[in-house]
Structure formats: structure tokens, C-alpha cells
Design an enzyme around this catalytic site. Structure first.
Site, PDB file in Angstrom:
ATOM      1  CE  LYS A  91      38.461  28.514  59.782  1.00  0.00           C
ATOM      2  NZ  LYS A  91      37.947  27.664  58.660  1.00  0.00           N
ATOM      3  CG  PHE A 136      42.941  24.695  50.394  1.00  0.00           C
ATOM      4  CD1 PHE A 136      43.026  24.536  49.024  1.00  0.00           C
ATOM      5  CD2 PHE A 136      41.834  25.348  50.913  1.00  0.00           C
ATOM      6  CE1 PHE A 136      42.041  25.020  48.177  1.00  0.00           C
ATOM      7  CE2 PHE A 136      40.832  25.834  50.080  1.00  0.00           C
ATOM      8  CZ  PHE A 136      40.934  25.675  48.713  1.00  0.00           C
ATOM      9  CD  GLN A 137      41.460  29.415  49.502  1.00  0.00           C
ATOM     10  OE1 GLN A 137      40.979  29.697  50.601  1.00  0.00           O
ATOM     11  NE2 GLN A 137      40.827  29.680  48.363  1.00  0.00           N
ATOM     12  CD  GLU A 140      39.678  38.309  46.705  1.00  0.00           C
ATOM     13  OE1 GLU A 140      39.225  37.273  47.244  1.00  0.00           O
ATOM     14  OE2 GLU A 140      39.883  38.404  45.467  1.00  0.00           O
ATOM     15  CG  MET A 186      49.138  57.717  27.978  1.00  0.00           C
ATOM     16  SD  MET A 186      49.040  59.460  27.492  1.00  0.00           S
ATOM     17  CE  MET A 186      48.000  60.120  28.796  1.00  0.00           C
TER      18      MET A 186
END
Length: 584
Positions: free
Chosen positions: A164, A114-115, A52, A482
Site C-alpha cells: 500500500k 491485518f489481511q 475473487e 461424473m
């Protein structure tokens, strides 16, 4: 007139009505209704990413190269949290991105389902605005508001969190013209009295400078054209931040290069010595200002910015103009012309004479080699072999990023995509895919370091799957370059964990993904390798083994003013030696 449809269908319809042609995303349980609607239409293309974070960087690349908002669709919980780095990057660099996240059903919010994650709470500090939509009646208007807020004023990322059950529920849909967009109406026209006052300052200035930033590019191509017209007509020198490269052409007669920590000697000294600084769409970030107390100490300062919160935030200015850079430049030109196109010619002639003397320092000079590829030489050859082509460049973050800014020339806006404010390693590769999706026939090159490229290497699968022929130009010094440079110059050469071990064979890695790659380590073979990369019609990784301990100069050490720079020892003689560099 509103129409009844499910929340999931509203999402897809809103995207169509907003002119969206591509979405970067990754499915999960909380967004399956939306994915089901995507499956049943052919107007919007979906790019399946591998992570993502990569989705948001792709959307950034798409947005930065087109001027249109990039769109991301991810699931709840880890889908949303994985997108946080990309959103923060977009916020820092003012990139318009619309992120749509799934959420657990409304009746489960707060139960540690969940999630489940508090997506709105987590992303409040890293978005321009965000929404949790709990009623289907509010979804359509919220989606249109999201695009409005992302693109108007100072652009930035926004997020809409959609439970949802709202996706399954039915509600009224209204298009963008009927939707309520709220009260967000940024001021775009500058105050004419203040613009006239700025013209008066320009007429008298002996040592003026235009200091340009990403705001010029965000304003659209018209602003870049107006900047060119104004600079060429007045004869004022032009410098730029990292994010503003291309707003004024690198071949332009008034261009004096990028300024800042790794900016050009002449640009930094001009900023330090000017008597009138005109800031156009830049935010006085710390990579530019150096030590604030000594920043451009002799100048009157004017700041043009669409974001009023950026004005007087870091540097106090004498004249502040809130408005869109393009609109302000248009009025500025009109007023300046109406008043007789006056400038201080004698002062300007003397000023340019001083700048030309500073240019003689040749601050980008380096000691080349016929045995090992110097990173500067690699970028010079890349510039030579790609100049004049329909080229877009992205970068990762580190030394290679600064060398790319120094040695690649940009003639147009929207051709240079890099992570400026956040400095996100792993940005460049997915961003290059987003650019390539937006411009399928163009040459898209990501200038990378091997460590930064590995941060999102999994997106090679995305490039291959969607036939995005992005070119990965890796300057491989087997170091965190760097970090290693700072450790050499500022930390007594104690190289704490700034090297890479167990690196992959990047050419074989490309082949493992179904792409092509090549390794090159001799200067005499470099041109042939670059040409092979350019000629191949698919994704390509060119692993360029470069000098391991080359430093990037010029460099303003942390906490120093603009007139105290470290230069490479090839660019000057008779100065103080310091850690393989010269202090001037």
C-alpha cells in the site's frame, strides 16, 4: 521520457498503455489507492465481481475468447488467496492473465498484519512468474514485464503484489516502449532442418494424424488457418484435445473428432493405430494418453510446442520442434509445397477406409426417450437452435462438459472456453460473464451441471448488475454426475455422497437476482424453453431436468490404452456388457 506519479496512478496508466479496456476486481483496504485512481478515469471499465475466484475465471473467459490478456485486481490476504484456484486453472490451460494484488505496507511485511499473507510465496507454484514490488522506482517496469511474460511464449497467469505504501509513493513512470522487459524471449521460429525432417516423415507416412491442442489457438487465428490449409492439402485426419476444439472446423472433411478419455471411438483408434503422430501445441496430458506404455505404440512421434519443458516430459518423441505453432506451420507448408506436395496416396486411401469403418460404430449413439430429457438430446437441440449464430460456449466441469464437447460443433477458434487441466467446478459461469463483457452483442451460453454451477452462483449478481445477458443451460440430474458414473463403473455402485439434496429452484433463484429462469422436464417442451432463453435480452437460467443416471460414453477406463473403450450399449452390439456399457 519518464514522468513522476504515484504508484497507484502508475498501475492505471500501465493498464491503459497495455491496451486494457476492462478489469475484473473486488476492492479492499490494501488496494484503495488504485481504486481511487480507477474512479477518476473513464478509459478502463471495472467489473465488480462477487468473489475473487470469479474474477480470475472472468478474466480467463475474456482472454480465451479475445486472445488478449485478462486483468484482475484484488486486495491483500483473502483477496489474493481466493484468486489462487483461478490462477492455477489459468496456468494449467495456458491462459494469459495479469493479477494485481494489494499488500500491507512494506514496513509491516512479516508482522502478521491485518489481511497480510505471503502472496508471492503462496502463488509461486500457480503462476508463470510473480513479483513483490517494494520500490516505486521499479513498479512501472514490473507491470510491463508482467504483461510481456503473461502473453509471450506459452501464455499463463502472472501476479504483481503491490504494498500500500508503494501505491501512495511517487516515482518515475515509463511506458512499455521505454521499459526494461528483462531477458524473457521465447523461441518462436522452429529449426528449419527439423521441419524438413518432419516433411520427409509426412511424405512417407501411411497412417498419419494431426493431434492438435490449445497451442494452436493460443498462437492466434493465423495458426488455425494454416492448420486448415495443411490438413486439407495433405488429406491427413485431424483430432484435437478438449482445449483445441475449433482450431480445425467440426464440419471439416478431415475432422475425426476429439480424442481422449471421453473422445470419439474413431479418434482414439486412429491415435492408437497411426504410424506418424504430429502433435501441434498439445502436452500429452493423462486424459489423452491413457496408459503411457501403450500410447500410440506403432507411431513415429513429432511434437511442436513453444514450451521446451513440455517436450519429452510425458511421451518421448522422435522429432521435437521448439517454436510457436503458427510460425512452424507456416514454414512446414512452405517446405512441403517446395518439395512437390508429396503424400503416400495409397496408404492414405487405405487409412481413411479404416477410419470410415470405425465411424460406423456410431460411438455417440444413445437410447432417446419421449418421457425424460436425455442430456445428449438437450445438447443436440441446443446445437440445432444456435448453429450459425455468433455463439460462444463455456462449460462447468463434469459429464455435461464432455457431452458439450461431443455434441456441439465449433467452426472457429476462441469460441469454446472450458477448464481442461485443473477441471475446476465453478469455472463456467464467471467465464461466461467475462466472454460476454468482451463480446456484448454475441450469444454466450454456459453449459452447466447443477452442482458445478452452484460453486459460483453468486456471480449472478455480477451478470445482472453489468447487464451481461449470459445464458445458463443447466443439465440438472441432481447428481455429481461424473463422480456417480465412476462409482457405478469402478467402485461397485457404492454412491458415496454423489447426489445433491436441498437444491434450489433455479428459475426462482434467477428471479431473486433480477433475472429470468425456466424449468423444463419434458422432451416435447425443450425447444420452446431453449427459444425462450435465446429470445430473452438478459441473464437467463434454463433448468433442464435430465435423466439422472445417464453415463457419458465413450470412456477409456483409468489406466487403459486407447483401444480399450467403454461404449454405450446403443452404439454397438455383440460386445461384452459391463455396467450398462459395452467394452470394445
Amino acid at each position: 521520457m519518464s514522468r513522476q506519479m504515484t504508484g497507484a496512478k502508475m498501475v492505471v496508466q500501465a493498464l491503459k498503455d497495455q491496451g486494457v479496456d476492462v478489469v475484473f476486481g473486488y476492492p479492499g483496504g490494501a488496494v484503495l489507492p488504485i481504486y481511487d485512481e480507477i474512479f477518476q478515469q473513464n478509459d478502463i471499465r471495472h467489473i465488480l465481481v462477487r468473489h475473487e475466484q470469479g474474477a480470475v475465471h472472468m478474466a480467463e473467459g475474456y482472454a480465451r475468447s479475445t486472445g488478449k490478456p485478462g486483468v484482475v485486481l484484488v486486495t491483500s490476504g483473502p483477496g489474493a488467496t481466493n484468486a489462487v484456484t483461478g490462477m492455477t486453472d489459468a496456468l494449467m490451460d495456458s491462459i494469459p492473465v495479469v493479477v494485481l494484488t494489494g499488500q500491507v505496507p512494506t514496513f509491516m511485511i512479516g508482522t502478521d498484519g491485518f489481511q497480510e499473507a505471503d502472496t508471492v510465496g503462496i502463488t509461486r507454484p500457480c503462476t508463470k512468474h510473480n513479483w513483490l514490488v517494494k520500490e516505486p522506482e521499479k513498479l512501472a517496469d514490473t507491470l510491463h514485464q508482467a504483461f510481456h511474460v503473461a502473453t509471450q511464449g506459452r501464455p499463463g497467469p502472472v501476479l504483481v503484489d503491490i504494498p500500500k505504501d508503494v501505491q501512495f509513493a511517487t516515482g518515475p513512470y515509463r511506458g512499455p516502449r521505454e521499459a526494461s522487459l528483462g531477458h524473457y524471449k521465447p523461441k518462436v521460429k522452429g529449426d528449419l532442418d527439423k521441419i524438413t525432417a518432419l516433411v520427409e516423415m509426412m511424405e512417407k507416412a501411411e497412417r498419419p494424424i494431426f493431434y492438435t491442442g490449445g497451442g494452436v489457438i493460443n498462437s492466434g487465428p493465423g495458426a488455425s488457418q494454416l492448420l486448415r490449409e495443411l490438413a486439407d492439402a495433405t488429406g491427413f485426419p485431424v483430432t484435437s484435445t478438449l482445449m483445441g476444439l475449433g482450431a480445425y472446423p467440426a464440419s471439416g472433411k478431415n475432422w475425426i473428432g476429439m480424442l481422449g478419455m471421453h473422445g470419439l471411438y474413431e479418434a482414439n483408434l486412429a491415435m492408437h493405430g497411426c504410424d506418424l503422430m504430429i502433435n501441434l501445441g498439445a502436452r500429452f496430458d493423462d486424459r489423452i494418453t491413457g496408459r503411457i506404455a501403450d500410447f500410440s505404440p506403432k507411431s513415429k512421434k513429432a511434437h511442436v510446442d513453444i514450451d521446451p519443458s513440455s517436450i519429452n516430459k510425458v511421451i518421448h518423441v522422435d522429432l521435437a520442434i521448439t517454436g510457436d505453432v503458427g510460425h512452424v506451420l507456416e514454414d512446414l507448408l512452405k517446405v512441403w509445397k517446395a518439395r512437390g506436395r508429396k503424400v503416400n496416396k495409397a496408404g492414405l486411401t487405405k487409412w481413411w477406409g479404416k477410419i470410415e469403418q470405425w465411424k460406423l460404430k456410431s460411438c455417440l449413439s444413445y437410447k432417446n426417450s419421449d418421457k425424460v430429457i436425455k442430456p445428449q438430446y438437450a445438447l443436440q437441440r441446443l446445437e440445432e437452435l444456435t448453429r450459425g449464430r455468433d455463439r460462444y460456449v463455456t462449460t462447468e466441469v463434469g459429464q455435461h462438459q464432455m457431452w458439450a464437447a461431443q455434441f456441439l460443433g465449433f467452426e472457429e477458434p476462441n469460441r469454446w472456453m472450458t477448464s481442461g487441466g485443473l477441471g475446476t467446478m465453478g469455472y463456467g459461469f464467471p467465464a461466461s460473464i467475462g466472454v460476454q463483457i468482451a463480446h456484448p452483442q454475441a450469444l454466450v451460453i454456459n453449459v452447466a451441471g447443477e452442482a458445478s454451477w452452484l460453486m459460483n452462483m453468486q456471480e449472478m449478481g455480477t451478470a445482472v448488475q453489468f447487464r451481461a445477458p449470459v445464458k445458463q443451460f443447466i443439465l440438472n440430474n441432481e447428481r455429481l454426475g461424473m463422480v456417480r458414473q465412476w462409482q457405478e463403473l469402478l467402485h461397485g455402485e457404492r454412491y458415496s455422497h454423489s447426489w445433491s439434496e436441498s437444491l434450489p429452484d433455479f428459475a426462482k433463484l434467477a428471479e431473486a437476482f433480477g433475472a429470468r429462469g425456466r424449468k423444463v422436464d419434458k422432451p416435447k417442451d425443450l425447444d420452446d424453453a431453449i427459444q425462450e432463453m435465446l429470445d430473452y435480452d438478459g441473464p437467463f437460467i434454463l433448468d433442464v431436468l435430465v435423466e439422472k443416471h445417464e453415463n457419458c460414453f465413450p470412456m477409456i477406463p483409468s489406466g487403459k490404452p486407447h483401444n480399450e473403450m467403454l461404449l454405450g450399449d446403443a452404439s454397438t452390439e455383440g460386445a461384452i456388457q459391463s455396467g450398462g456399457a459395452v467394452l470394445v
